[in-house]
Write an enzyme that holds these catalytic residues in place. Structure first.
Site, PDB file in Angstrom:
ATOM      1  CD  GLU A 111      -1.445  -0.975   3.575  1.00  0.00           C
ATOM      2  OE1 GLU A 111      -1.916   0.063   4.392  1.00  0.00           O
ATOM      3  OE2 GLU A 111      -1.948  -1.835   3.447  1.00  0.00           O
ATOM      4  CE  LYS A 113       6.413   5.545   6.195  1.00  0.00           C
ATOM      5  NZ  LYS A 113       6.183   6.836   6.630  1.00  0.00           N
ATOM      6  CG  ASP A 115       4.801  12.988   4.217  1.00  0.00           C
ATOM      7  OD1 ASP A 115       4.955  12.597   5.504  1.00  0.00           O
ATOM      8  OD2 ASP A 115       5.714  13.414   3.593  1.00  0.00           O
ATOM      9  CE1 TYR A 225      -2.884  -3.479  12.224  1.00  0.00           C
ATOM     10  CE2 TYR A 225      -1.838  -1.528  13.307  1.00  0.00           C
ATOM     11  CZ  TYR A 225      -2.038  -2.898  13.349  1.00  0.00           C
ATOM     12  OH  TYR A 225      -1.162  -3.890  14.063  1.00  0.00           O
ATOM     13  CE  LYS A 311      11.245   7.606   4.785  1.00  0.00           C
ATOM     14  NZ  LYS A 311      10.092   8.795   5.609  1.00  0.00           N
ATOM     15  CB  CYS A 406      25.557  46.002  -1.693  1.00  0.00           C
ATOM     16  SG  CYS A 406      23.863  46.106  -2.168  1.00  0.00           S
ATOM     17  CB  CYS A 409      23.900  50.463  -2.572  1.00  0.00           C
ATOM     18  SG  CYS A 409      24.665  49.534  -0.962  1.00  0.00           S
ATOM     19  CB  CYS A 424      24.177  45.520   2.073  1.00  0.00           C
ATOM     20  SG  CYS A 424      24.236  47.317   1.623  1.00  0.00           S
ATOM     21  CB  CYS A 430      21.179  49.458   0.490  1.00  0.00           C
ATOM     22  SG  CYS A 430      21.234  48.046  -0.313  1.00  0.00           S
TER      23      CYS A 430
HETATM   24  S1  IVH Z   1       0.760   0.882   9.125  1.00  0.00           S
HETATM   25  C1  IVH Z   1       2.187  -0.996  12.895  1.00  0.00           C
HETATM   26  N1  IVH Z   1       0.089   1.991   6.809  1.00  0.00           N
HETATM   27  O1  IVH Z   1       3.819   5.724   8.762  1.00  0.00           O
HETATM   28  C2  IVH Z   1       1.961  -0.437  11.728  1.00  0.00           C
HETATM   29  N2  IVH Z   1       1.296   2.987   8.062  1.00  0.00           N
HETATM   30  O2  IVH Z   1       6.420   4.748  10.449  1.00  0.00           O
HETATM   31  C3  IVH Z   1       1.295   0.857  11.838  1.00  0.00           C
HETATM   32  N3  IVH Z   1       1.628   5.569   7.461  1.00  0.00           N
HETATM   33  O3  IVH Z   1       3.111   6.153  12.175  1.00  0.00           O
HETATM   34  C4  IVH Z   1       1.454   1.684  10.448  1.00  0.00           C
HETATM   35  N4  IVH Z   1       0.930   5.203   5.328  1.00  0.00           N
HETATM   36  O4  IVH Z   1       1.727   7.359  10.432  1.00  0.00           O
HETATM   37  C5  IVH Z   1       0.847   1.966   7.888  1.00  0.00           C
HETATM   38  N5  IVH Z   1      -0.519   2.434   4.655  1.00  0.00           N
HETATM   39  C6  IVH Z   1       0.134   2.804   5.720  1.00  0.00           C
HETATM   40  C7  IVH Z   1       0.893   4.116   6.146  1.00  0.00           C
HETATM   41  C8  IVH Z   1       1.238   4.198   7.433  1.00  0.00           C
HETATM   42  C9  IVH Z   1       1.398   6.160   6.205  1.00  0.00           C
HETATM   43  C10 IVH Z   1       2.597   6.085   8.577  1.00  0.00           C
HETATM   44  C11 IVH Z   1       1.933   6.035   9.797  1.00  0.00           C
HETATM   45  C12 IVH Z   1       2.872   5.474  10.697  1.00  0.00           C
HETATM   46  C13 IVH Z   1       4.286   5.546  10.108  1.00  0.00           C
HETATM   47  C14 IVH Z   1       5.061   4.550  10.081  1.00  0.00           C
END
Ligand code: IVH
Length: 668
Positions: A111, A113, A115, A225, A311, A406, A409, A424, A430
């Protein structure tokens, strides 16, 4: 139908339409019809406070009452994930899982991640009862009131759903790019500091003390989750699909895979495709799908063994450096800026990148014509990370050196001890410094002459009409309009706005002068202590240092400013134009020393004044407001719903608790 029945019916209908709109993106009624139903419900609730419900759709708009967050200890700690940065590390994770499961077959759920900031939502009998931030993983802030304003979070699940009676669902709160950019544009126009990225903006918003602010900012949430004792399936993926049926926003980008190759394909696909998403993502999360297998694998102290994050690399591009130019700011600080061939980077075209200061620039060893690597990480301003070695030839252009004079000036630049920037020193001659000071003077929080934007100031300066802020008060309508009839209206408006600024209170005039280190708060403190500009200008170093919160740097800067005859002359001109150079009689009369020597902590929600007003009142009466309770606290000004942790601490230290009414009596 009784009013109560109608209320319940309307709530259910509105929850359903909300779901259609924010989760399915498929509304079945018009916005107007929706608003009409909402209005009807809100009217009925107004006449029947006995049927109030915090989860009513009317609560999504929030309120501007100030609130404090209670701490909540997570039922299950909120762990984080360990990070990987390349495919080898992902393969190692895959191997560890295989070994941990003794060669049993397994599936991985892949899935995105997201931000943003993680949130834990609790539901009982289909009702949202609590929303808690991650905090330190063990305990977080109860931000339920704020979370209720987020439209994609269901407040009440559909009655016919198969959801467990009690469960927790976790996910990420995000500010979509579009809302983020709109917010920053607005902040820019109000001269407020910009948020660096959507994560900071979402986090700042969610911690706002006013739910109405949160409602306005248009946050979004993806859930990823599910936790509880009676979950529908053994598979994480299957549980999330069920949660989607119950009304939660679950990302479409979830896939189950059973080989490393499929997993890599998912990573490769989203590595580029993520740029087209409406929200920020910073990687991929990989989870063993079966909950039974998750339990077999278990956790380390900080993170589960059954999941890992991959990442994304910050996006980098190579382009050609054409020239380095130097910008002079209001304070005279000189910033080097790289000008490059335009290049597409994370959705925008980049032409310029800051080089921060002389040391940073030197460390890159730049030459004109070099290919450079430009990167845009989580921040919005791109940066040059290095010269692209692949292109370096023996014939490089000339090395980029920091300037000695500068660019505006011609004055010789100087460096203050302990600072990275070159300055400056030609403050009065200036142009960008002169214009910058005038811009600061007219800004909203200073004199608030809002008809004068940077372009107008530039124009007036270029036409020789103004050289400093005192000149503003000599301007005439004829000068501004140039006897041109079409410009007369706006010229009159400008002159009126300048005239109106003569009523701006002393503390803001003091801030507007632009004395180094004298920001809004310091200006207020100085105004309260010295009452007028003459007393302040004659204050000795010791007198200045004797003021609470005024340190050596501020005191010296104030002394130096008033020692400069040009500044004294400016002040005299402002005086002759009738600006406020002393505290008003009202402010003076409202001052007292009833709270002299007292340190006060404010906690809870108040009925008569806002927190900021109470803060001002404390200072007005000679007291000091601080954030946390200690043995030095004289008393706590406590409103409704003071946090239990604070209450406990106050009791332990024997600190007195003063109610809102008692406090108002005290300062009467
Ligand atoms: S699962 C034990 N799924 O990433 C697993 N986390 O360092 C719990 N995050 O604090 C997290 N997308 O804020 C999970 N699809 C995703 C996520 C996700 C972003 C964040 C979450 C967590 C951090 C993990």
């Amino acid at each position: 139908m009784t009013d109560h029945d109608r209320i319940l019916q309307l709530r259910e209908t509105l929850h359903r339409h909300n779901y259609n709109y924010y989760i399915l993106n498929a509304p079945t009624i018009s916005d107007r019809e929706f608003d009409e139903l909402l209005r009807e419900l809100s009217d009925l609730e107004a006449v029947h406070p006995e049927y109030a419900d915090p989860n009513s759709p009317t609560q999504r708009v929030g309120s501007d009452l100030s609130q404090e967050f209670e701490t909540f200890v997570h039922i299950r700690p909120m762990l984080s994930l360990s990070n990987t940065y390349n495919k080898e590390e992902v393969a190692e994770f895959y191997e560890r899982v295989r070994e941990g499961l003794a060669n049993e077959s397994f599936e991985i759920c892949c899935e995105l991640k997201f931000d943003g900031l993680s949130i834990s939502l609790h539901y009982e009998d289909g009702q949202l009862v609590r929303a808690v931030t991650r905090g330190d993983g063990v305990q977080g802030d109860d931000v339920t009131a704020n979370v209720r304003t987020i439209r994609s979070i269901p407040l009440q699940l559909a009655k016919d759903g198969s959801w467990p009676r009690s469960f927790e669902i976790r996910g990420e709160i995000l500010m979509p790019w579009e809302s983020f950019e709109a917010l920053n544009r607005e902040r820019e126009s109000r001269e407020e500091p910009l948020f660096a990225n959507p994560r900071n903006a979402a986090s700042g918003t969610l911690k706002s003390k006013q739910t109405a602010v949160v409602a306005e900012r248009r946050l979004d949430a993806y859930l990823y989750y599910l936790l509880g004792d009676e979950l529908p399936a053994d598979g994480h993926y299957e549980n999330m699909m069920a949660a989607r049926e119950w009304g939660f926003k679950v990302s479409d980008a979830m896939r189950k895979v059973s080989s490393l190759d499929e997993l890599y394909a998912f990573i490769d696909y989203w590595d580029t495709e993520r740029r087209n998403l409406p929200v920020a993502t910073d990687g991929i999360v990989l989870k063993v799908n079966s909950l039974r297998q998750q339990r077999t694998l278990g956790m380390t102290a900080k993170s589960p063994r059954w999941a890992i994050a991959y990442k994304f690399q910050a996006e980098q591009q190579s382009t050609v450096l054409r020239e380095v130019t130097f910008q002079v700011g209001r304070t005279g600080a000189v910033t080097p800026v790289a000008n490059m061939d335009p290049v597409q980077l994370s959705g925008t075209i980049v032409r310029r990148a800051t080089l921060h200061n002389a040391d940073f620039m030197a460390s890159l060893d730049l030459h004109v014509g070099d290919h450079v690597l430009v990167e845009k990480g989580g921040e919005i301003i791109p940066k040059i990370v290095a010269v692209d070695e692949a292109f370096i030839t023996s014939e490089r252009g000339s090395r980029v050196e920091f300037i000695e004079h500068c660019p505006e000036c011609g004055a010789k630049l100087i460096r203050y001890e302990g600072e990275a920037a070159w300055y400056c020193p030609n403050e009065t001659g200036c142009p960008p410094q002169i214009k910058g000071r005038i811009e600061h003077f007219v800004s909203r929080r200073a004199m608030n002459i809002d008809t004068l934007g940077p372009e107008t100031i530039d124009d007036f300066y270029a036409r020789g009409l103004i050289h400093n802020f005192a000149d503003l008060y000599d301007l005439t309508v004829d000068q501004l309009s140039g006897f041109n009839d079409t410009r007369i209206r706006s010229a009159r408006k400008t002159i009126q706005a300048i005239e109106d600024s003569k009523q701006v209170p002393f503390e803001r005039v003091l801030f507007a002068l632009g004395i180094r280190f004298v920001g809004e708060t310091v200006a207020k403190t100085l105004a309260r202590r010295f009452h007028d500009i003459d007393t302040l200008s004659h204050a000795s170093l010791d007198e200045l240092l004797g003021v609470n919160t005024i340190g050596q740097a501020i005191a010296e800067s104030v002394m130096a400013w008033f020692a400069d005859m040009d500044n004294v002359f400016l002040v005299e001109r402002l005086r002759s134009h009738g600006l406020q150079l002393q505290l008003s009689q009202d402010t003076l009369a409202a001052q007292s020393d009833r709270l002299a020597g007292k340190t006060v902590v404010i906690s809870g929600v108040f009925a008569h004044h806002s927190r900021d007003e109470y803060k001002a009142l404390i200072e007005q009466h000679g007291g000091k407001n601080t954030g946390s309770i200690s043995a030095k606290t004289s008393f706590i000004l406590a409103g409704e719903n003071m946090g239990p942790a604070k209450l406990e601490k106050a009791k332990k230290l024997g600190v007195a608790i003063v109610s809102e009414d008692e406090f108002l009596q005290m300062i009467q």
